[in-house]
Scaffold this active site. Structure first.
Site, PDB file in Angstrom:
ATOM      1  NE  ARG A  62     -83.521  31.384  -4.229  1.00 38.43           N
ATOM      2  CZ  ARG A  62     -82.283  31.899  -4.777  1.00 38.43           C
ATOM      3  NH1 ARG A  62     -81.360  31.272  -5.169  1.00 38.43           N
ATOM      4  NH2 ARG A  62     -82.445  33.469  -4.519  1.00 38.43           N
ATOM      5  CG  ASP A 108     -78.912  38.041  -4.949  1.00 39.74           C
ATOM      6  OD1 ASP A 108     -77.736  38.047  -4.698  1.00 39.74           O
ATOM      7  OD2 ASP A 108     -79.652  36.880  -5.307  1.00 39.74           O
TER       8      ASP A 108
END
Length: 535
Positions: free
Chosen positions: A168, A449
């Protein structure tokens, strides 16, 4: 420092010297490939970001997001994406995490089908970490990655049959300040893509896999079309067949949910699926509808996938993807296992309930943040899938059409003082970790996150803006927030201990949280001001 290969006028300049290990990654040839990508594509990114702002301006002025009338023909016509490679046919459980060396090994060895190695929301892109991460992934692809724990001497090596690797990259909005093009930082995503592709495509293809990517934070099909051109250019540069590069796009912004067909169509040769990036999606719901007082979310703890607007999003993603022959991936289970048996049983029950909803809706797989939860998630999908590799046969075409009103439905639930205080403590601790270079942090039993910290600070910003009332009758004001922030800092001192608190950057994190939460305008991403703190 500028690099000047012979007979080549370089406009890309490196702002910091490389050590020997970093020079193995940013080689002269890799540097030139980055430069060719930047020269061709970086200049178009500001216009894509400006289009986001123009759309947001219209929504701020009262418009609501909706399906695009000008692309009705794409939604109405019958077409399919190109193809899905053999090693991506079964993605029932995927694990995610940053590109730290030990974590890469543990994630690839977990009881999962795919590891998404993350340069984005669970990663703080300090320059050394960016290049170390690329080296870790190169070594993983080559099967040479190993790690020895300094304190214990414990050794970590890859199993014989590791998970499939997907990289990613950073979102379009995030710059890379260590590489300047005509005096401006380049898009970080181009560096992440270029280095992973350059170093690994050959070895991946030789072992029957390929250069696979996750694309985050897209808001419009024009952004997907930009990525398709980037991929096609890279394939042509290296003599690869069209569609060798494959991508999964996260639908984690509210505008993007109205353009899923168009995103799939724009990336038709390169895309294999869409993913419900639920935490960022909740943040985007707040951010996009920030001026709409009738769309304000309650405590984030109660905004679960059972809520009508999120359930509609999940079902529409499945319906859209499967109609086009693409995978519909479920979202993240952010829980982490507990050593307390009673708490752990509660966690596993939460995972089972959450994943059952996704599997029943027709998702082809799901995400976990911790290897200890992979087995529970996998058991749910094993039971539903049986002998099948995926659920592409579940088309949901008999469902009633999902409307814009359903996707935008207000969400019931309380705003509580306890929830607000919890948000403050989570966000401060996460920001403190992030500016210290750690983007993936266990806090109060969840793997946090950037997305979950974004929800925390954006919720409170919106409550302040609209003068919303907590369940105890208190009106949320900037003054109340500042008072709570100061009080919760004292709680953190008690929880962490004075020495840990003093040794960290909690005061800086609190100051940043205060600026973000009381600013006149909602800052788009906390990682943008946060990036200034990173080396």
């Amino acid at each position: 420092m500028d690099r000047h290969p012979s007979s080549h006028e370089v406009k890309l300049s490196l702002q910091t010297p490389l050590n020997a290990e970093q020079a193995e990654i940013l080689t002269d040839d890799a540097f030139l490939f980055v430069e060719r990508l930047v020269q061709r594509f970086a200049g178009r990114v500001p216009a894509l970001l400006a289009a986001r702002e123009a759309r947001q301006q219209r929504i701020d002025e009262g418009a609501l997001p909706d399906f695009l009338p000008e692309t009705q023909a794409i939604r109405d016509s019958e077409w399919k994406i190109q193809s899905i490679p053999a090693d991506l046919q079964d993605r029932r459980v995927e694990i995610t995490g940053p590109v730290e060396r030990k974590m890469v090994i543990n994630a690839l060895n977990a009881d999962v089908k795919v590891f998404m190695a993350d340069f984005e929301d669970s990663f703080a892109p300090a320059w050394p970490a960016v290049l170390d991460g690329q080296r870790n992934l190169r070594d993983a692809v080559n099967g040479t990655i190993a790690y020895t724990q300094p304190e214990t001497g414990k050794q970590y090596v890859l199993n014989d049959d590791p998970a499939v690797l997907i990289c990613r990259v950073r979102g379009l909005h995030l710059p890379e300040k260590h590489l300047l093009w005509q005096g401006e930082p380049i898009p970080g995503c181009l560096l992440d893509f270029a280095l992973y592709f350059y170093h690994n495509h050959k070895a991946l293809l030789e072992k029957g896999s390929g250069p696979y990517f996750y694309l985050p934070k897209l808001q419009a099909h024009q952004e997907a079309a930009w990525w398709s051109e980037v991929f096609s250019f890279a394939e042509d540069e290296f003599g690869l067949a069209r569609g060798t590069i494959k991508a999964t796009v996260l639908i984690e912004t509210l505008p993007a949910v109205f353009e899923m067909d168009e995103i799939l169509h724009s990336l038709k040769e390169h895309i294999v699926g869409l993913n419900c990036g639920r935490w960022d999606y909740i943040f985007s719901y707040i951010k996009t509808l920030r001026n709409h007082p009738d769309r304000i979310l309650p405590d984030r703890q109660v905004v679960t996938m059972e809520k009508p607007f999120l359930n509609a999003y999940s079902r529409l993603l499945v319906k859209t993807c499967h109609r086009r022959g693409a995978f519909a991936m479920g979202g993240m289970a952010a829980f982490i296992p507990s050593k307390d048996p009673e708490r752990n049983a509660w966690v596993l029950n939460k995972i089972q309930t959450d994943k059952s909803l996704e599997a029943t809706n027709g998702h082809d797989g799901t995400w976990v943040a911790h290897p200890g939860l992979a087995g529970t998630a996998r058991a749910v999908f094993d039971e539903v899938l049986g002998e099948c590799a995926n659920q592409l046969d579940i088309d949901r075409q008999a469902d009633a059409p999902i409307t814009a009103a359903e996707l935008l439905a207000p969400c019931d639930g309380e705003r509580t003082e306890e929830g607000m205080r919890h948000n403050i403590r989570v966000a401060v601790q996460y920001i403190e970790a992030w500016i210290n270079g750690n983007g993936c942090v266990p806090i109060y039993g969840l793997m946090e996150d950037a997305a979950t910290a974004e929800i925390s600070r954006a919720s409170i910003w919106q409550w302040i803006k609209h003068g919303k009332t907590l369940s105890n009758g208190q009106v949320v004001t900037a003054a109340l927030f500042e008072q709570m922030l100061n009080e919760e800092m004292e709680v953190l001192v008690e929880e962490l201990g004075q020495a840990t608190f003093d040794g960290g950057r909690y005061e800086e994190a609190a100051a940043m949280m205060l600026r973000l939460t009381t600013s006149d305008e909602l800052v788009n991403f906390l990682t943008l001001p946060g990036y200034e703190y990173l080396p």
